[in-house]
Motif scaffolding. Structure first.
Motif, PDB file in Angstrom:
ATOM      1  N   TRP A 154      29.028  41.448  41.310  1.00  0.00           N
ATOM      2  CA  TRP A 154      28.592  42.619  40.587  1.00  0.00           C
ATOM      3  C   TRP A 154      27.116  42.741  40.908  1.00  0.00           C
ATOM      4  N   ASP A 155      26.403  44.031  40.691  1.00  0.00           N
ATOM      5  CA  ASP A 155      25.046  44.206  41.250  1.00  0.00           C
ATOM      6  C   ASP A 155      24.035  43.894  39.721  1.00  0.00           C
ATOM      7  N   GLN A 156      24.384  44.814  38.890  1.00  0.00           N
ATOM      8  CA  GLN A 156      23.464  44.942  37.631  1.00  0.00           C
ATOM      9  C   GLN A 156      24.551  44.604  36.496  1.00  0.00           C
ATOM     10  N   MET A 198      25.944  39.125  39.686  1.00  0.00           N
ATOM     11  CA  MET A 198      26.497  37.885  39.365  1.00  0.00           C
ATOM     12  C   MET A 198      27.377  37.191  40.661  1.00  0.00           C
ATOM     13  N   THR A 199      27.575  36.127  40.221  1.00  0.00           N
ATOM     14  CA  THR A 199      28.456  35.557  41.413  1.00  0.00           C
ATOM     15  C   THR A 199      29.519  34.509  40.829  1.00  0.00           C
ATOM     16  N   ILE A 200      29.836  33.425  41.689  1.00  0.00           N
ATOM     17  CA  ILE A 200      30.938  32.475  41.074  1.00  0.00           C
ATOM     18  C   ILE A 200      30.435  31.016  41.366  1.00  0.00           C
ATOM     19  N   GLU A 232      28.050  50.528  47.395  1.00  0.00           N
ATOM     20  CA  GLU A 232      26.534  50.819  48.142  1.00  0.00           C
ATOM     21  C   GLU A 232      25.400  49.720  47.877  1.00  0.00           C
ATOM     22  N   TRP A 233      25.662  49.055  46.704  1.00  0.00           N
ATOM     23  CA  TRP A 233      24.769  47.678  46.552  1.00  0.00           C
ATOM     24  C   TRP A 233      24.905  46.828  47.450  1.00  0.00           C
ATOM     25  N   LEU A 234      26.064  46.833  48.349  1.00  0.00           N
ATOM     26  CA  LEU A 234      26.026  45.794  49.328  1.00  0.00           C
ATOM     27  C   LEU A 234      24.878  45.846  50.348  1.00  0.00           C
ATOM     28  N   GLY A 270      33.054  44.818  44.114  1.00  0.00           N
ATOM     29  CA  GLY A 270      33.032  46.000  43.546  1.00  0.00           C
ATOM     30  C   GLY A 270      34.090  46.342  42.619  1.00  0.00           C
ATOM     31  N   MET A 271      34.555  47.531  42.586  1.00  0.00           N
ATOM     32  CA  MET A 271      35.431  48.087  41.830  1.00  0.00           C
ATOM     33  C   MET A 271      36.692  48.410  42.410  1.00  0.00           C
ATOM     34  N   GLY A 272      36.792  48.805  43.412  1.00  0.00           N
ATOM     35  CA  GLY A 272      37.781  49.505  44.198  1.00  0.00           C
ATOM     36  C   GLY A 272      38.152  49.089  45.526  1.00  0.00           C
ATOM     37  N   GLU A 273      38.866  50.014  46.273  1.00  0.00           N
ATOM     38  CA  GLU A 273      38.865  49.995  47.720  1.00  0.00           C
ATOM     39  C   GLU A 273      37.583  50.398  48.538  1.00  0.00           C
ATOM     40  N   ALA A 274      36.707  50.917  47.747  1.00  0.00           N
ATOM     41  CA  ALA A 274      35.281  51.429  48.420  1.00  0.00           C
ATOM     42  C   ALA A 274      34.327  50.266  48.565  1.00  0.00           C
ATOM     43  N   ARG A 275      33.808  50.195  49.685  1.00  0.00           N
ATOM     44  CA  ARG A 275      32.663  49.350  50.001  1.00  0.00           C
ATOM     45  C   ARG A 275      31.601  49.873  48.803  1.00  0.00           C
TER      46      ARG A 275
END
Length: 299
Positions: free
Chosen positions: A184-186, A189-191, A244-246, A237-242
């Motif tokens: 996630w962006d804000q 977060m990572t793993i 924007e924050w990448l 992200g949340m779904g199928e779309a890339r």
């Protein structure tokens, strides 16, 4: 002899009933080390996580699902299941109203108090907590045992293991690639190295640059990413779309991942769910890391 013949049928009936009753009882140890006992294979199952809903279908027990949490959307028929809240806040009254003989839960996602309350009501609860790829096949087999669909579940587990082995043979010995996986962006977060996604990264010959962090899904700062200087950044992200924050990482052109245009996206349902489809995500990631290898400057 006549008397013996009169006696044999009821004897056979009693023996058969006794044998079937004994054979129908099931004891399975879940991922927390607790034994789940069923007197017979489960016929009414409630799922408390989207990935578990998917695993139950893959194990051949989808027709026994009577309810599931929100976002249980695969396979498509799962969308028609009655909803009993979210994985973080299941409606226990709605769960009980389904009269389940088995609840399948997720340790990292479901509040422990909810699991304890269900068990206090006498409902068997199988707790799942996958931390590596082998756990996907293991869970399929365990669900198959609990639901009495072992043949289908074992076949699905065997197919998963064969596909995993093929990917390992092809990619695991490739030159290592430093990877930052961004959940996630804000907040950012990572793993860490214990997360299932890290197992996918390793399968592809990658190296999680934040593997040594303590938390499973930690928050980090931009500075930490700049210091780690990953060769690849993969976003979900949340779904199928890339998301924007990448591409927002292009603000830091000194990052190796940015200089070489190694900013990649994988739909979260293909890599963040602990199901057979995680190998679809793994295949994409392996191909992306191969792309990063090809983009390295000539030595």
């Amino acid at each position: 002899m006549t008397a013996l013949r009169r006696f044999l049928p009821p004897l056979f009936v009693l023996l058969a009933l006794g044998h079937n009753a004994f054979a129908a009882a099931i004891d399975v140890v879940d991922d927390m080390g607790d034994t789940v006992h069923l007197d017979a294979p489960a016929r009414r199952i409630v799922s408390l996580a989207p990935h578990l809903t998917e695993l139950i279908y893959a194990a051949g027990a989808g027709e026994r699902l009577v309810a599931a949490v929100e976002y249980s959307d695969y396979p498509p028929k799962a969308k028609a299941l009655p909803r009993i809240g979210s994985y973080t806040n299941a409606d226990l009254e709605a769960v009980v109203a389904q009269h389940p003989d088995l609840v399948v839960s997720w340790r990292s996602g479901n509040p422990p108090t909810q699991i304890e309350r269900l068990r206090a009501l006498g409902i068997p609860v199988y707790v799942n907590e996958p931390r590596d790829l082998d756990a996907v096949a293991h869970t399929l087999r365990q669900i198959g045992r609990l639901a009495g669909t072992g043949a289908v579940a074992d076949a699905a587990a065997d197919a998963f293991e064969a596909r995993q082995a093929a990917l390992r043979t092809r990619y695991a010995s490739q030159a290592p690639v430093g990877v930052f996986y961004q959940i996630w962006d804000q907040p950012l977060m990572t793993i860490n190295g214990q997360h299932l996604i890290s197992a996918v990264i390793r399968l592809c010959g990658g190296r999680n640059v934040f593997a040594d962090l303590d938390l499973l899904a930690p928050k980090i700062g931009v500075e930490s990413v700049l210091v780690a200087d990953p060769e690849v950044i993969v976003a979900s992200g949340m779904g199928e779309a890339r998301p924007e924050w990448l591409d927002a990482w292009r603000r830091w052109p000194q990052l190796t991942a940015v200089k070489r245009d190694n900013l990649f996206f994988i739909p979260p349902e293909l890599i963040q769910r602990h199901t057979p489809r995680i190998l679809d995500g793994a295949t994409r990631l392996c191909e992306q890391l191969d792309t990063a290898r090809r983009r390295r400057p000539a030595q």
